[in-house]
Design an enzyme around this catalytic site. Structure first.
Site, PDB file in Angstrom:
ATOM      1  N   ASP A  24       0.786  -1.246   0.000  1.00  0.00           N
ATOM      2  CA  ASP A  24       0.000   0.000   0.000  1.00  0.00           C
ATOM      3  C   ASP A  24       0.819   1.297   0.000  1.00  0.00           C
ATOM      4  OD1 ASP A  24      -1.902  -1.946   0.283  1.00  0.00           O
ATOM      5  OD2 ASP A  24      -2.713  -1.228   2.176  1.00  0.00           O
ATOM      6  N   LYS A 129      -6.697  -4.825  -3.002  1.00  0.00           N
ATOM      7  CA  LYS A 129      -7.315  -5.494  -1.843  1.00  0.00           C
ATOM      8  C   LYS A 129      -8.329  -4.578  -1.161  1.00  0.00           C
ATOM      9  CE  LYS A 129      -3.534  -4.361   1.388  1.00  0.00           C
ATOM     10  NZ  LYS A 129      -4.278  -3.518   2.319  1.00  0.00           N
ATOM     11  N   CYS A 162      -2.057  -2.515   7.842  1.00  0.00           N
ATOM     12  CA  CYS A 162      -2.059  -3.438   6.696  1.00  0.00           C
ATOM     13  C   CYS A 162      -0.841  -4.360   6.646  1.00  0.00           C
ATOM     14  CB  CYS A 162      -2.214  -2.648   5.403  1.00  0.00           C
ATOM     15  SG  CYS A 162      -3.876  -1.931   5.264  1.00  0.00           S
TER      16      CYS A 162
HETATM   17  C1  C5J Z   1      -3.027   0.632   5.572  1.00  0.00           C
HETATM   18  C2  C5J Z   1      -4.758   1.861   6.718  1.00  0.00           C
HETATM   19  N1  C5J Z   1      -2.543   0.424   4.375  1.00  0.00           N
HETATM   20  N2  C5J Z   1      -3.962   2.197   7.726  1.00  0.00           N
HETATM   21  N3  C5J Z   1      -4.275   1.169   5.655  1.00  0.00           N
HETATM   22  O1  C5J Z   1      -2.362   0.403   6.576  1.00  0.00           O
HETATM   23  O2  C5J Z   1      -5.931   2.185   6.714  1.00  0.00           O
END
Ligand code: C5J
Length: 222
Positions: A24, A129, A162
């Protein structure tokens, strides 16, 4: 057998079975106007790790090892966005709302894209995702099975959300997981430290953690 210097003990390195999973590294988490900023977070903490994430990706590419990218995002009709997720918290912009970089966390919008410095190259798998973990409602498990991957090096954001969720999902599925300490970040430094500590506690109960240079050193000689 080759090893990567790691904590709580050396990570057994199997060249044919390892992949890097970059979680991400999207504009929505790293730039003003995105999802992370809408929750009141200091996104500058995320952009500071970009050079190390880039170095790690390049090391895997140079070694001829697979690099997989993930993106947290939803369909434009929001059919894969649980109401509970959309309503959670008090962001200034909710998932699906129109923001300065397009609709927040919606597939195909400019803000949902991976940071240009870290963009996937031809042949690299990108997993979209809808959840925090990269295995939930995605093809990641099949992709890894087809490639014969049993070991994952993890990088990306955020460490305790994540990245850690994906690591726990992978650990339960039998993967050996190694988190690169310099190539992951949280909006909360204490959460990053806590996540690293709990991952490698109790004899690597979730996985290993390692310094970026130790990872690069081993893979460059493999
Ligand atoms: C991720 C989030 N990628 N913190 N998303 O950690 O909402």
């Amino acid at each position: 057998m080759a090893e990567i210097k790691a904590q709580p003990f050396a990570f057994p390195f199997r060249r044919q079975e390892i992949a890097l999973v970059v979680i991400d590294m999207q504009r929505d988490f790293a730039e003003p106007g995105g999802f992370g900023a809408s929750l009141g977070n200091d996104v500058g903490r995320i952009t500071r790790i970009v050079p190390d994430v880039k170095r790690l990706i390049q090391g895997f590419r140079d070694a001829g090892l697979p690099v997989i990218h993930t993106m947290e995002c939803h369909r434009p009709d929001l059919s894969d966005l649980p109401v509970a997720k959309r309503n959670r918290g008090k962001p200034s912009l909710r998932i699906g709302d129109e923001g300065p970089m397009g609709r927040i966390l919606i597939a195909g919008e400019p803000g949902t894209a991976i940071l240009p410095e870290l963009a996937p190259i031809d042949g690299e798998v990108v997993i979209e995702k809808p959840g925090k973990g990269a295995f939930y409602a995605t093809e990641l498990g099949n992709v890894l099975r087809e490639k014969g991957i049993t070991q994952l090096v993890l990088a990306g954001v955020t460490t305790e959300v994540c990245v850690q969720t994906t690591m726990r999902e992978a650990n339960d599925r039998g993967y050996e997981c190694l988190l690169c300490e310099q190539a992951t970040e949280s909006y909360f430094p204490e959460f990053k430290e806590a996540a690293i500590t709990m991952i490698r506690a109790q004899g690597a109960i979730v996985g290993w953690t390692a310094d970026i240079d130790d990872i690069l050193e081993t893979i460059s000689h493999a």
